[in-house]
Every structure is written in C-alpha cells, then in structure tokens.
Motif scaffolding. Structure first.
Motif, PDB file in Angstrom:
ATOM      1  N   VAL A 162       0.855  -1.182   0.000  1.00  0.00           N
ATOM      2  CA  VAL A 162       0.000   0.000   0.000  1.00  0.00           C
ATOM      3  C   VAL A 162       0.892   1.233   0.000  1.00  0.00           C
ATOM      4  N   TYR A 163       0.411   2.257  -0.682  1.00  0.00           N
ATOM      5  CA  TYR A 163       1.167   3.496  -0.798  1.00  0.00           C
ATOM      6  C   TYR A 163       0.356   4.656  -0.222  1.00  0.00           C
ATOM      7  N   LEU A 164       1.056   5.625   0.326  1.00  0.00           N
ATOM      8  CA  LEU A 164       0.430   6.868   0.756  1.00  0.00           C
ATOM      9  C   LEU A 164       1.193   8.003   0.076  1.00  0.00           C
ATOM     10  N   GLN A 165       0.585   8.575  -0.934  1.00  0.00           N
ATOM     11  CA  GLN A 165       1.181   9.711  -1.622  1.00  0.00           C
ATOM     12  C   GLN A 165       0.781  10.980  -0.881  1.00  0.00           C
ATOM     13  N   MET A 166       1.765  11.710  -0.416  1.00  0.00           N
ATOM     14  CA  MET A 166       1.523  12.891   0.392  1.00  0.00           C
ATOM     15  C   MET A 166       2.052  14.118  -0.341  1.00  0.00           C
ATOM     16  N   ASN A 167       1.156  14.990  -0.733  1.00  0.00           N
ATOM     17  CA  ASN A 167       1.513  16.222  -1.439  1.00  0.00           C
ATOM     18  C   ASN A 167       1.175  17.432  -0.580  1.00  0.00           C
ATOM     19  N   SER A 168       1.739  18.565  -0.950  1.00  0.00           N
ATOM     20  CA  SER A 168       1.480  19.830  -0.248  1.00  0.00           C
ATOM     21  C   SER A 168       1.638  19.645   1.262  1.00  0.00           C
ATOM     22  N   LEU A 169       2.728  19.042   1.643  1.00  0.00           N
ATOM     23  CA  LEU A 169       2.943  18.726   3.055  1.00  0.00           C
ATOM     24  C   LEU A 169       3.057  19.987   3.902  1.00  0.00           C
ATOM     25  N   LYS A 170       2.568  19.865   5.126  1.00  0.00           N
ATOM     26  CA  LYS A 170       2.581  20.963   6.080  1.00  0.00           C
ATOM     27  C   LYS A 170       3.357  20.540   7.328  1.00  0.00           C
ATOM     28  N   PRO A 171       3.882  21.481   8.073  1.00  0.00           N
ATOM     29  CA  PRO A 171       4.586  21.108   9.311  1.00  0.00           C
ATOM     30  C   PRO A 171       3.722  20.273  10.247  1.00  0.00           C
ATOM     31  N   GLU A 172       2.429  20.505  10.247  1.00  0.00           N
ATOM     32  CA  GLU A 172       1.545  19.723  11.133  1.00  0.00           C
ATOM     33  C   GLU A 172       1.362  18.288  10.673  1.00  0.00           C
ATOM     34  N   ASP A 173       1.897  17.928   9.504  1.00  0.00           N
ATOM     35  CA  ASP A 173       1.894  16.533   9.065  1.00  0.00           C
ATOM     36  C   ASP A 173       3.059  15.751   9.668  1.00  0.00           C
ATOM     37  N   THR A 174       3.938  16.434  10.371  1.00  0.00           N
ATOM     38  CA  THR A 174       5.068  15.766  11.014  1.00  0.00           C
ATOM     39  C   THR A 174       4.569  14.747  12.029  1.00  0.00           C
ATOM     40  N   ALA A 175       5.019  13.505  11.867  1.00  0.00           N
ATOM     41  CA  ALA A 175       4.549  12.416  12.730  1.00  0.00           C
ATOM     42  C   ALA A 175       5.271  11.136  12.338  1.00  0.00           C
ATOM     43  N   VAL A 176       5.096  10.128  13.177  1.00  0.00           N
ATOM     44  CA  VAL A 176       5.451   8.767  12.783  1.00  0.00           C
ATOM     45  C   VAL A 176       4.221   8.171  12.105  1.00  0.00           C
ATOM     46  N   TYR A 177       4.419   7.651  10.917  1.00  0.00           N
ATOM     47  CA  TYR A 177       3.325   7.078  10.133  1.00  0.00           C
ATOM     48  C   TYR A 177       3.392   5.559  10.208  1.00  0.00           C
ATOM     49  N   TYR A 178       2.240   4.954  10.513  1.00  0.00           N
ATOM     50  CA  TYR A 178       2.137   3.515  10.663  1.00  0.00           C
ATOM     51  C   TYR A 178       1.153   2.953   9.643  1.00  0.00           C
ATOM     52  N   CYS A 179       1.489   1.821   9.043  1.00  0.00           N
ATOM     53  CA  CYS A 179       0.485   1.120   8.261  1.00  0.00           C
ATOM     54  C   CYS A 179      -0.089  -0.004   9.114  1.00  0.00           C
ATOM     55  N   ALA A 180      -1.282  -0.428   8.755  1.00  0.00           N
ATOM     56  CA  ALA A 180      -1.978  -1.421   9.550  1.00  0.00           C
ATOM     57  C   ALA A 180      -2.966  -2.188   8.687  1.00  0.00           C
ATOM     58  N   VAL A 181      -3.263  -3.408   9.113  1.00  0.00           N
ATOM     59  CA  VAL A 181      -4.251  -4.250   8.443  1.00  0.00           C
ATOM     60  C   VAL A 181      -5.419  -4.466   9.390  1.00  0.00           C
ATOM     61  N   PRO A 182      -6.641  -4.272   8.915  1.00  0.00           N
ATOM     62  CA  PRO A 182      -7.797  -4.470   9.794  1.00  0.00           C
ATOM     63  C   PRO A 182      -7.926  -5.921  10.236  1.00  0.00           C
ATOM     64  N   THR A 183      -8.446  -6.096  11.421  1.00  0.00           N
ATOM     65  CA  THR A 183      -8.671  -7.446  11.940  1.00  0.00           C
ATOM     66  C   THR A 183      -9.630  -8.204  11.028  1.00  0.00           C
ATOM     67  N   SER A 184     -10.677  -7.526  10.573  1.00  0.00           N
ATOM     68  CA  SER A 184     -11.625  -8.122   9.638  1.00  0.00           C
ATOM     69  C   SER A 184     -11.250  -7.662   8.244  1.00  0.00           C
ATOM     70  N   ASN A 185     -10.380  -8.400   7.583  1.00  0.00           N
ATOM     71  CA  ASN A 185      -9.837  -7.950   6.302  1.00  0.00           C
ATOM     72  C   ASN A 185     -10.922  -7.797   5.238  1.00  0.00           C
ATOM     73  N   TYR A 186     -11.601  -8.877   4.909  1.00  0.00           N
ATOM     74  CA  TYR A 186     -12.606  -8.818   3.849  1.00  0.00           C
ATOM     75  C   TYR A 186     -13.875  -8.121   4.313  1.00  0.00           C
ATOM     76  N   GLY A 187     -14.058  -8.015   5.603  1.00  0.00           N
ATOM     77  CA  GLY A 187     -15.237  -7.347   6.142  1.00  0.00           C
ATOM     78  C   GLY A 187     -15.011  -5.891   6.468  1.00  0.00           C
ATOM     79  N   TYR A 188     -13.857  -5.369   6.157  1.00  0.00           N
ATOM     80  CA  TYR A 188     -13.545  -3.985   6.505  1.00  0.00           C
ATOM     81  C   TYR A 188     -14.429  -3.030   5.731  1.00  0.00           C
ATOM     82  N   THR A 189     -15.081  -2.100   6.457  1.00  0.00           N
ATOM     83  CA  THR A 189     -15.998  -1.166   5.809  1.00  0.00           C
ATOM     84  C   THR A 189     -15.676   0.277   6.174  1.00  0.00           C
ATOM     85  N   GLY A 190     -14.413   0.539   6.488  1.00  0.00           N
ATOM     86  CA  GLY A 190     -14.015   1.923   6.643  1.00  0.00           C
ATOM     87  C   GLY A 190     -13.838   2.426   8.053  1.00  0.00           C
TER      88      GLY A 190
END
Length: 127
Positions: free
Chosen positions: A79-107
């Motif tokens: 998975v990719y996260l394209q980040m444009n027009s970055l702001k200082p408030e976007d400063t953070a540690v970014y984590y990717c994650a997989v939902p517990t209910s993979n096929y049932g994930y609804t947002g």
C-alpha cells in the motif's frame, strides 16, 4: 499474523511531497485491506487513510483530504500513501496497519479495529 514493513519517510520542506510504502506478508489473504495512521509527538495516534481489500473504497481523513492519496499494488501486497502539499503539522510517525476483519472492513477509523501494525516511519516537514 501479518508482517508489515514501511518505508519512504524522511525530511521534506513544507509544500513538498513524499510517498510512503508498506509491504504486507505472512497471512494468506489474496488481497489486503490496509490503512495508514500517524502519531505526532505528544498526541494520540490518528487515522489518515485506508483502502478496502478490493480497492473499491478509500477513506481519507478530513485533515489530509485533497493532499494525500492511498493506493495499493495487489501483486506486491503493498500500500502506498502519496503525500503532497505537506505541512509542518503533518510531522509524525506514520504507521500502516491491516484491519482485523480484512474482507469485512468497511471503513472503520478506529485503531482498535486494526490488528497488525508496522514499526512506523518518521515524516518530518520543515517550515
């Protein structure tokens, strides 16, 4: 258990762009639903974006809507996260994650609904 490895973080000036990547392996999903969260110093971890296993649905936090895009390469389980027009408030540690209910994930944007996490990658945006 899913193993997740993020990459692509770094230091960028305000207005610049970065693309984060996260590769998933281990659990035998044919395709993964995946999400991105971030945690700034002194703040709670917050939802950024996610995508359903079949790529039909994407969910984007209001704070990054119009600037960040999530996409997925299913052949690579990445998975990719394209980040444009970055702001200082976007400063953070970014984590990717997989939902517990993979096929049932609804947002869901709750981190408690995500069962596997990467180690995180630092994004620093200078003003």
């Amino acid at each position: 258990q899913v193993q997740l490895v993020e990459s692509g973080g770094g230091l960028v000036q305000a207005g610049g762009s970065l693309r984060l990547s996260c590769a998933a392996s281990g659990r035998t999903f044919s395709r993964y639903a995946m999400g991105w969260f971030r945690q700034a110093p002194g703040k709670e971890r917050e939802f950024v974006a996610s995508i359903s296993w079949n790529d039909r649905s994407t969910y984007i936090a209001d704070s990054v809507k119009g600037r960040f895009t999530i996409s997925k390469d299913n052949a690579k389980n990445t998975v990719y996260l394209q980040m444009n027009s970055l702001k200082p408030e976007d400063t953070a540690v970014y984590y990717c994650a997989v939902p517990t209910s993979n096929y049932g994930y609804t947002g869901s944007r709750e981190e408690t609904d995500f069962g596997s996490w990467g180690q995180g990658t630092q994004v620093t945006v200078s003003s």
